[in-house]
Every structure is written in structure tokens, then in C-alpha cells.
Design an enzyme around this catalytic site. Sequence first.
Site, PDB file in Angstrom:
ATOM      1  N   ARG A  25       9.545  -6.828   7.633  1.00  0.00           N
ATOM      2  CA  ARG A  25       9.050  -7.881   6.732  1.00  0.00           C
ATOM      3  C   ARG A  25      10.013  -9.052   6.604  1.00  0.00           C
ATOM      4  O   ARG A  25      10.088  -9.683   5.548  1.00  0.00           O
ATOM      5  CB  ARG A  25       8.744  -7.321   5.331  1.00  0.00           C
ATOM      6  CG  ARG A  25       7.554  -6.410   5.257  1.00  0.00           C
ATOM      7  CD  ARG A  25       6.252  -7.196   5.358  1.00  0.00           C
ATOM      8  NE  ARG A  25       5.130  -6.294   5.456  1.00  0.00           N
ATOM      9  CZ  ARG A  25       4.402  -5.899   4.420  1.00  0.00           C
ATOM     10  NH1 ARG A  25       4.673  -6.348   3.230  1.00  0.00           N
ATOM     11  NH2 ARG A  25       3.398  -5.071   4.607  1.00  0.00           N
ATOM     12  N   ARG A  29       7.192 -13.150   2.062  1.00  0.00           N
ATOM     13  CA  ARG A  29       7.154 -13.934   0.822  1.00  0.00           C
ATOM     14  C   ARG A  29       8.494 -14.319   0.237  1.00  0.00           C
ATOM     15  O   ARG A  29       8.560 -15.206  -0.600  1.00  0.00           O
ATOM     16  CB  ARG A  29       6.326 -13.183  -0.225  1.00  0.00           C
ATOM     17  CG  ARG A  29       4.846 -13.284   0.033  1.00  0.00           C
ATOM     18  CD  ARG A  29       4.087 -12.284  -0.776  1.00  0.00           C
ATOM     19  NE  ARG A  29       4.479 -10.943  -0.377  1.00  0.00           N
ATOM     20  CZ  ARG A  29       3.938  -9.831  -0.829  1.00  0.00           C
ATOM     21  NH1 ARG A  29       2.999  -9.890  -1.741  1.00  0.00           N
ATOM     22  NH2 ARG A  29       4.335  -8.659  -0.408  1.00  0.00           N
ATOM     23  N   ARG A  38       1.788 -20.408   3.988  1.00  0.00           N
ATOM     24  CA  ARG A  38       0.704 -19.528   3.521  1.00  0.00           C
ATOM     25  C   ARG A  38      -0.235 -20.281   2.577  1.00  0.00           C
ATOM     26  O   ARG A  38      -1.450 -20.120   2.645  1.00  0.00           O
ATOM     27  CB  ARG A  38       1.285 -18.316   2.778  1.00  0.00           C
ATOM     28  CG  ARG A  38       1.594 -17.126   3.615  1.00  0.00           C
ATOM     29  CD  ARG A  38       0.338 -16.367   4.047  1.00  0.00           C
ATOM     30  NE  ARG A  38      -0.221 -15.551   2.985  1.00  0.00           N
ATOM     31  CZ  ARG A  38      -1.406 -15.727   2.415  1.00  0.00           C
ATOM     32  NH1 ARG A  38      -2.170 -16.717   2.787  1.00  0.00           N
ATOM     33  NH2 ARG A  38      -1.839 -14.914   1.475  1.00  0.00           N
ATOM     34  N   ASP A  75      -0.601  -8.133  10.974  1.00  0.00           N
ATOM     35  CA  ASP A  75      -0.634  -6.991  10.060  1.00  0.00           C
ATOM     36  C   ASP A  75      -1.232  -5.789  10.771  1.00  0.00           C
ATOM     37  O   ASP A  75      -1.984  -5.951  11.734  1.00  0.00           O
ATOM     38  CB  ASP A  75      -1.460  -7.311   8.804  1.00  0.00           C
ATOM     39  CG  ASP A  75      -1.173  -6.309   7.693  1.00  0.00           C
ATOM     40  OD1 ASP A  75      -0.165  -6.484   6.979  1.00  0.00           O
ATOM     41  OD2 ASP A  75      -1.919  -5.319   7.561  1.00  0.00           O
ATOM     42  N   TYR A 151      -5.694   3.798   5.026  1.00  0.00           N
ATOM     43  CA  TYR A 151      -6.260   2.615   4.345  1.00  0.00           C
ATOM     44  C   TYR A 151      -7.765   2.513   4.587  1.00  0.00           C
ATOM     45  O   TYR A 151      -8.517   2.083   3.718  1.00  0.00           O
ATOM     46  CB  TYR A 151      -5.573   1.337   4.841  1.00  0.00           C
ATOM     47  CG  TYR A 151      -4.152   1.183   4.338  1.00  0.00           C
ATOM     48  CD1 TYR A 151      -3.898   0.625   3.083  1.00  0.00           C
ATOM     49  CD2 TYR A 151      -3.064   1.595   5.101  1.00  0.00           C
ATOM     50  CE1 TYR A 151      -2.606   0.486   2.602  1.00  0.00           C
ATOM     51  CE2 TYR A 151      -1.762   1.462   4.630  1.00  0.00           C
ATOM     52  CZ  TYR A 151      -1.544   0.909   3.385  1.00  0.00           C
ATOM     53  OH  TYR A 151      -0.271   0.783   2.914  1.00  0.00           O
TER      54      TYR A 151
HETATM   55  O1  CP3 Z   1       7.563  -7.396   9.387  1.00  0.00           O
HETATM   56  C1  CP3 Z   1       7.149  -8.571   9.563  1.00  0.00           C
HETATM   57  O2  CP3 Z   1       7.750  -9.565   9.114  1.00  0.00           O
HETATM   58  C2  CP3 Z   1       5.950  -8.762  10.450  1.00  0.00           C
HETATM   59  C3  CP3 Z   1       4.652  -8.810   9.832  1.00  0.00           C
HETATM   60  C4  CP3 Z   1       4.093  -7.587   9.117  1.00  0.00           C
HETATM   61  C5  CP3 Z   1       3.300  -7.684   7.943  1.00  0.00           C
HETATM   62  N1  CP3 Z   1       2.835  -6.448   7.637  1.00  0.00           N
HETATM   63  C6  CP3 Z   1       3.024  -8.934   7.223  1.00  0.00           C
HETATM   64  C7  CP3 Z   1       2.483  -8.879   5.847  1.00  0.00           C
HETATM   65  C8  CP3 Z   1       4.146  -6.237   9.468  1.00  0.00           C
HETATM   66  C9  CP3 Z   1       4.895  -5.563  10.604  1.00  0.00           C
HETATM   67  C10 CP3 Z   1       3.331  -5.537   8.525  1.00  0.00           C
HETATM   68  C11 CP3 Z   1       3.120  -4.064   8.599  1.00  0.00           C
HETATM   69  C12 CP3 Z   1       2.315  -3.411   7.565  1.00  0.00           C
HETATM   70  N2  CP3 Z   1       1.228  -3.903   6.886  1.00  0.00           N
HETATM   71  C13 CP3 Z   1       2.505  -2.063   7.160  1.00  0.00           C
HETATM   72  C14 CP3 Z   1       3.539  -1.108   7.733  1.00  0.00           C
HETATM   73  C15 CP3 Z   1       4.901  -1.349   7.212  1.00  0.00           C
HETATM   74  C16 CP3 Z   1       5.059  -1.050   5.736  1.00  0.00           C
HETATM   75  O3  CP3 Z   1       5.344  -1.990   4.995  1.00  0.00           O
HETATM   76  O4  CP3 Z   1       4.948   0.121   5.361  1.00  0.00           O
HETATM   77  C17 CP3 Z   1       1.546  -1.784   6.179  1.00  0.00           C
HETATM   78  C18 CP3 Z   1       1.380  -0.467   5.443  1.00  0.00           C
HETATM   79  C19 CP3 Z   1       0.730  -2.944   6.022  1.00  0.00           C
HETATM   80  C20 CP3 Z   1      -0.451  -3.121   5.135  1.00  0.00           C
HETATM   81  C21 CP3 Z   1      -0.223  -4.195   4.138  1.00  0.00           C
HETATM   82  N3  CP3 Z   1      -0.210  -5.558   4.418  1.00  0.00           N
HETATM   83  C22 CP3 Z   1       0.002  -4.039   2.757  1.00  0.00           C
HETATM   84  C23 CP3 Z   1       0.066  -2.705   2.038  1.00  0.00           C
HETATM   85  C24 CP3 Z   1       0.139  -5.314   2.210  1.00  0.00           C
HETATM   86  C25 CP3 Z   1       0.275  -5.651   0.747  1.00  0.00           C
HETATM   87  C26 CP3 Z   1       1.597  -5.341   0.212  1.00  0.00           C
HETATM   88  C27 CP3 Z   1       2.549  -6.446   0.460  1.00  0.00           C
HETATM   89  O5  CP3 Z   1       3.703  -6.184   0.847  1.00  0.00           O
HETATM   90  O6  CP3 Z   1       2.136  -7.582   0.250  1.00  0.00           O
HETATM   91  C28 CP3 Z   1       0.047  -6.252   3.281  1.00  0.00           C
HETATM   92  C29 CP3 Z   1       0.179  -7.726   3.192  1.00  0.00           C
HETATM   93  C30 CP3 Z   1       1.221  -8.386   4.054  1.00  0.00           C
HETATM   94  N4  CP3 Z   1       1.498  -8.051   5.355  1.00  0.00           N
HETATM   95  C31 CP3 Z   1       2.046  -9.494   3.678  1.00  0.00           C
HETATM   96  C32 CP3 Z   1       2.826  -9.809   4.800  1.00  0.00           C
HETATM   97  C33 CP3 Z   1       3.815 -10.935   4.931  1.00  0.00           C
HETATM   98  C34 CP3 Z   1       2.011 -10.205   2.348  1.00  0.00           C
HETATM   99  C35 CP3 Z   1       0.793 -11.089   2.329  1.00  0.00           C
HETATM  100  C36 CP3 Z   1       0.928 -12.320   1.494  1.00  0.00           C
HETATM  101  O7  CP3 Z   1       1.466 -13.336   1.962  1.00  0.00           O
HETATM  102  O8  CP3 Z   1       0.420 -12.290   0.371  1.00  0.00           O
END
Ligand code: CP3
Length: 345
Positions: A25, A29, A38, A75, A151
Site C-alpha cells: 500500500r 491515501r 483520486r 486492487d 469477499y
Molecule cells: O499496495 C499498493 O500500493 C498497490 C495497490 C493495492 C491496493 N489494494 C490499492 C487500494 C493493492 C496491492 C491492494 C491489495 C488488496 N486490496 C488486498 C490485499 C492486501 C491487504 O491489504 O490485505 C485486499 C484485501 C484488498 C481489498 C480492499 N481494497 C479493501 C479491503 C479496501 C478497503 C480498505 C482500505 O484499505 O481502504 C480496498 C481499497 C483500496 N485498495 C484502497 C487502495 C489505495 C483505498 C481506496 C481509496 O482511495 O479510498
Amino acid sequence: MGDRKPLLAVLNGEARVVPPIWLMRQAGRYLPEYQELRAKAGSFLDTCYNPQTAARITLQPIERFGFDAAILFSDILVVPDALGQKVWFESGSGPRLVPVESDSDIAALAESFDIEKLSPVFETIDRVKGELPKSVAFIGFCGAPWTVASYMIAGRGTPDQAPARLFAFRRPEAFARLIDILADASIVYLIRQIDAGVETLQIFDSWAGVLPPLEFERWVVAPLKKIIGAVKTARPGVPIIAFVRGGATHLPGLAERLGADALGLDTAIDPVWAVKEIPAGTALQGNLDPLALLAGGAALDREIDAILHCFAGRPHIFNLGHGVLPETPLEHVAQLIGRVRRTGN
Ligand code: CP3
């Protein structure tokens, strides 16, 4: 060729005095420049599917901090989207999906899988690869079938993914079909990412740790082995990192069983134990607590030093044990990189 890129050298079994560093990540954010893009880009999925914006976001943490790897901005839930499941993201409450319930819901996914729906992701990769500094490796990724299925069944994130666990106990055949569909789609997706230009892959099994041993074998080990075997057969030479969060006592020997080159370690893993118990041929990635990064100060320095000390002499990639938290101060990330590279704070 890989040797010019520290991350690829470590994945190839080389121990580096200064370990390469990237953060799960790292594009997200906590970066004001991410927030800015965004805000202009519409929904989160629209952002993922806008190659120009997604490429810029992928590069932002490289430009600001000089990490050793860029991870594709996308994602794990774009795969259910390509399978025809309705997916959206609500600010504050995370991902939402129309839950998969019946056998016919599951059968319909295989019918409607359309990899071309993910062509914007491949275009993002194509744009990023030309813009990366020479020493920076490019990581593609997908979610592991178990985590993605959890999910798809619940329709949202839950504290322990109980809905999918219950579903798998009650209807193992239907669940096995879903896992199979996800494994097959992931193979196609990862191969297309390689062909578009990523140099290594990470597979996120973020919810592996909630499963009892037999379920872990069936829903984590078997599908990961299938995916990694198929990708390695089709595109040999691309190293694969398995992030099996909560893998705990399963980790020793797991990389060999899966065919993975490296294991991502979560925060709960004792590095001393990992170095001793996980065979030396496996590169290890991790595992700073994201909360230590959020806290900063002397606690952060102490945690960084302990990790550097424990993994010294071992092929090691510095990372967190899970993703960067949105409230993380930018100065703490700079402090981390400075300390790992011994270039000062
Ligand atoms: O790592 C990176 O910078 C690359 C991009 C990336 C995102 N999600 C961007 C994202 C990667 C590799 C993921 C993986 C991901 N997504 C996982 C596995 C890793 C982990 O964290 O366990 C999972 C379970 C998800 C599913 C997901 N996507 C969730 C549960 C959420 C909401 C929670 C949160 O952290 O916001 C997301 C949204 C998400 N994915 C955001 C980002 C930057 C935030 C979205 C926003 O801008 O509001």
C-alpha cells in the site's frame, strides 16, 4: 540482467547488506498527491481502470521516496469484476459486492469471465514500465483465490471472513468450484501482467490465517500451488512472492510446496524464528508493524534495527507486515528509508 535491480537480485537468492525496500500500500491515501488524483478520478474502480491516472499513482511513491520497487496500482477485486460480479467501493466502509450465493451464481462467473475488461490494467503496466528508474523493479499482483472468494461470498470485508468459512464447510463442492474459477482467472491475469511488463509478482492471501489446517491445505495451499505452477510453466524466470498472512506454523517449507521464490511475513512472525525455520533458499519479505511506522520516533528506529539485525546475511526485502495505514505521517516513511539505507534520518 536482474542484478542491476536490488529487489530482483534478492528474489534470485542474493543477500544484500542494504536490503531493497518497498511497502505494501505504498501507493495510497497517506500520500497527499494520491488524494489529489483520486478526488479528480471518480470512483475507486474508475481510478484503477484509468491507465493514465493509475500509472501516475503507481509512480508517486517512487518519485517521493525512491523505493526499490513499484507495485501496480489496482486492487485484488478487479478479478471478481472481470468475472461479472458487481463490485464497488464505498468511502469509509471499503469494498462492496453483490454476494455470490447459488450454484448458478458460481457457474455464471465462469461463463462471463472477460479478461479484456482488465485491458486498462495492462495498459497501465505498459505506461509505467517505460518510466521507471533503472534500479526499480516492477511488481504485479493478484489476490489469492481464498482471500478473493471470502469477499465474493460475504459481499464485503468482515472481521474474520466467517461467511466464506461457513459456506466452505456447508457446501464444499460449490466452494471448490468458485476457488477453481478464481485460480484459472488468476493464471490468465498474471500471465497477461507479465506480458505487459511486470518483472515479479506478489500473490496476496490476506485472510489465510483464519483457516484451520485442513481448510488451509485445500483453500490456500492447493490453489496457490496450481497458480504458481501454471504461471512458472508459461513464463519461467519471473519470481513470485507469496504473502500468506497468518501463515504462522505453515510457513516452514511452504515456499517449496507452493513453488514460490519468497514469502511475505506478517507482523506476528518472529524474524529470529523465520530465519531459523524457513529454508535458506527462500527470500523473506517483511515485517515491520504498520503501527510502528505510524508511531514513528524511537520506537520506529528500534523496530527497524531489530528487523535489519535479524535478517542480516539472508536474502531479505524490507517491507511492512501489512499495508501502510492512511494516517501514516510522510516523515516517518522518510525516517524508515533513511535508516534502512543508513543514509540518516
Ligand atoms: O499496495 C499498493 O500500493 C498497490 C495497490 C493495492 C491496493 N489494494 C490499492 C487500494 C493493492 C496491492 C491492494 C491489495 C488488496 N486490496 C488486498 C490485499 C492486501 C491487504 O491489504 O490485505 C485486499 C484485501 C484488498 C481489498 C480492499 N481494497 C479493501 C479491503 C479496501 C478497503 C480498505 C482500505 O484499505 O481502504 C480496498 C481499497 C483500496 N485498495 C484502497 C487502495 C489505495 C483505498 C481506496 C481509496 O482511495 O479510498
